[in-house]
Design an enzyme around this catalytic site. Structure first.
Site, short mmCIF file in Angstrom:
data_model
loop_
_atom_site.label_atom_id
_atom_site.label_comp_id
_atom_site.label_asym_id
_atom_site.label_seq_id
_atom_site.Cartn_x
_atom_site.Cartn_y
_atom_site.Cartn_z
N LYS A 130 0.81 -1.22 0.00
CA LYS A 130 0.00 0.00 0.00
C LYS A 130 0.84 1.27 0.00
O LYS A 130 0.51 2.24 -0.70
CB LYS A 130 -0.95 -0.01 1.19
CG LYS A 130 -2.04 -1.07 1.09
CD LYS A 130 -2.99 -1.03 2.28
CE LYS A 130 -4.06 -2.11 2.13
NZ LYS A 130 -5.01 -2.11 3.26
N ASP A 174 -4.97 0.63 12.20
CA ASP A 174 -6.14 -0.21 12.45
C ASP A 174 -6.06 -0.92 13.79
O ASP A 174 -6.77 -1.89 14.02
CB ASP A 174 -6.30 -1.26 11.33
CG ASP A 174 -5.08 -2.17 11.21
OD1 ASP A 174 -4.12 -2.01 12.00
OD2 ASP A 174 -5.09 -3.04 10.32
N ASN A 175 -5.16 -0.45 14.69
CA ASN A 175 -5.01 -1.14 15.96
C ASN A 175 -4.53 -0.18 17.05
O ASN A 175 -3.81 0.78 16.79
CB ASN A 175 -4.05 -2.33 15.82
CG ASN A 175 -2.64 -1.90 15.54
OD1 ASN A 175 -1.85 -1.69 16.45
ND2 ASN A 175 -2.30 -1.74 14.26
N PHE A 176 -4.97 -0.46 18.29
CA PHE A 176 -4.62 0.40 19.41
C PHE A 176 -3.18 0.22 19.85
O PHE A 176 -2.59 1.13 20.44
CB PHE A 176 -5.56 0.14 20.58
CG PHE A 176 -6.90 0.80 20.41
CD1 PHE A 176 -7.08 2.13 20.74
CD2 PHE A 176 -7.98 0.10 19.88
CE1 PHE A 176 -8.30 2.76 20.57
CE2 PHE A 176 -9.21 0.71 19.70
CZ PHE A 176 -9.37 2.04 20.05
N GLU A 177 -2.60 -0.92 19.58
CA GLU A 177 -1.20 -1.16 19.94
C GLU A 177 -0.31 -0.09 19.32
O GLU A 177 0.54 0.51 19.99
CB GLU A 177 -0.79 -2.55 19.44
CG GLU A 177 0.65 -2.90 19.69
CD GLU A 177 1.02 -4.21 19.00
OE1 GLU A 177 2.21 -4.55 19.02
OE2 GLU A 177 0.13 -4.87 18.44
N CYS A 244 -12.53 -3.25 10.51
CA CYS A 244 -13.37 -3.17 9.32
C CYS A 244 -13.53 -4.54 8.67
O CYS A 244 -14.49 -4.77 7.93
CB CYS A 244 -12.79 -2.17 8.32
SG CYS A 244 -11.16 -2.60 7.69
N CYS A 305 1.78 11.60 29.69
CA CYS A 305 2.19 13.01 29.60
C CYS A 305 2.40 13.65 30.97
O CYS A 305 3.09 14.66 31.08
CB CYS A 305 1.18 13.80 28.79
SG CYS A 305 -0.47 13.96 29.50
#
Length: 401
Positions: A130, A174-177, A244, A305
């Site tokens: 891609k 596409d991922n929280f990691e 998705c 933070c």
């Protein structure tokens, strides 16, 4: 999910030429290298003047000629060149952002064509990565933009090298990691980033503006810091996460998320941080529900933070991946219980998934040349490849990450 004066740009202004045709022709340079390429016919094609290309954008008072010059000197990194990332990359390149770094670990498939606007049927037939397919398409409509394509999985070992040159980081993963890794890195490096997500008919974005040396040293800050991702969501979601590939997606939701993300980026890159939104915005286009969560100020108790503890950047808790015998990869996702019945129901509608079955010990299915075996703790064995990047991508798409 996924605000300014922007940081001063150290790279020389390139690509923007406000002057005569002769001035524009003489000042253009050919961009070459292993990951960025100009149109090979650049010297013979009629010159497209930037005064023509960007004329309507320059007429917009929020940009103008000064803003267009700032965009030309900007460097933006986009992580994930799927649906949202492809749309964002196209919008930024057409707006005249001078340099783009595109990072993605996946390749184009036929199911991408419904929503991933930079790709075509030939890309899908040839399984073009891609990031590279996007670079090629951008060169066709704006050869003045320098595009660095990286066919890679963003991990703690390479994140500093890949993202250091960028002034702004855009999340289209596409991922929280990876999102929590981005949050750690950008907070540590005082680099602004914008979260964006789309699934089903749902789109969400959030601007994250970390503290800068100016904001802590007593002088005027370039912008007032916002909450970071960990301020709003201290920990990533547990259990299976919809993607998705399991919940479906509307291209309209993708384009809404990308449009908002890109517009916020343009505000930052043209030194207008005071106009940036300071909320986590979510919008369901199908149900017409819209919500906002206040993200104006950092949480002093935030581990990232506030306390500056960067566990994701250190690699703590990251799935352990091993090559497991001949032509297979094992991914260890400990402390992530899987509901096999729910997972079965999510995967069953896929026409390209076969031999889907489970018992109390494991869930197994086949897709193309790959066989997935999933265990109750989230560990998976993916047979049919020794490519760790591909295995991680398949895991994120069908199991969730």
């Amino acid at each position: 999910m996924s605000k300014h004066p922007a940081p001063p740009f150290e790279e020389p202004t390139a690509s923007i030429h406000i002057g005569t045709p002769a001035d524009a022709q003489s000042s253009r340079t050919t961009k070459t290298g292993t990951t960025s390429h100009a149109n090979p016919n650049r010297t013979t094609d009629p010159v497209i003047l930037d005064t023509d290309r960007y004329s309507r954008q320059i007429l917009f008072p929020g940009i103008g000629a000064p803003g267009q010059h700032l965009l030309a000197s900007a460097h933006v990194a986009i992580i994930g060149i799927g649906a949202t990332g492809a749309a964002t990359a196209s919008l930024l390149a057409r707006a005249g952002v001078g340099t783009l770094t595109l990072i993605d670990r996946d390749f184009v498939e036929p199911s991408n064509l419904q929503r991933q606007i930079l790709f075509d049927e030939a890309d899908a037939r040839d399984s073009i990565p891609k990031a590279e397919a996007a670079r090629r398409k951008i060169a066709l409509f704006n050869s003045d933009v320098t595009v660095h394509s990286h066919i890679a999985d963003l991990v703690p070992d390479n994140i500093h090298e890949l993202l250091a040159p960028a002034h702004l980081v855009l999340d289209a993963t596409d991922n929280f990691e990876t999102r929590y890794l981005l949050n750690d890195y950008c907070v540590q490096q005082s680099k602004p980033w914008i979260y964006a997500a789309a699934i089903g008919a749902y789109a969400a974005t959030m601007n994250i503006l970390p503290q800068t040396p100016e904001s802590t040293g007593g002088t005027a800050a370039r912008y007032t810091p916002t909450a970071c991702l960990a301020c709003i969501f201290p920990k990533p979601p547990t259990g299976p996460v919809e993607t998705c590939d399991t919940a479906g997606i509307l291209s309209t939701a993708v384009n809404l998320a990308a449009s908002i993300q890109t517009t916020e980026a343009l505000k930052l890159l043209t030194n207008q941080p005071h106009l940036m939104r300071r909320t986590l915005l979510s919008h369901d286009l199908w149900s017409n529900e819209r919500t906002e969560i206040n993200a104006t100020k950092p949480d002093p108790s935030c581990t990232v933070c506030g306390q500056r503890i960067f566990t994701h950047l250190a690699g703590d808790g990251r799935p352990h991946i091993t090559l497991c015998g001949r032509n297979s990869v094992q991914i260890h996702e400990h402390h992530r219980p899987v509901d096999f019945a729910a997972m079965h129901n999510r995967l069953a509608p896929h026409a390209d998934i076969h031999d889907l079955r489970f018992n109390e010990l494991l869930l197994r299915f086949k897709r193309g040349p790959h066989t997935f075996t999933l265990f109750p703790d989230g560990r998976a064995l993916i047979q049919g490849t020794t490519d760790i990047t591909l295995a991680r991508s398949l895991y994120a798409r069908f199991i969730g990450s």
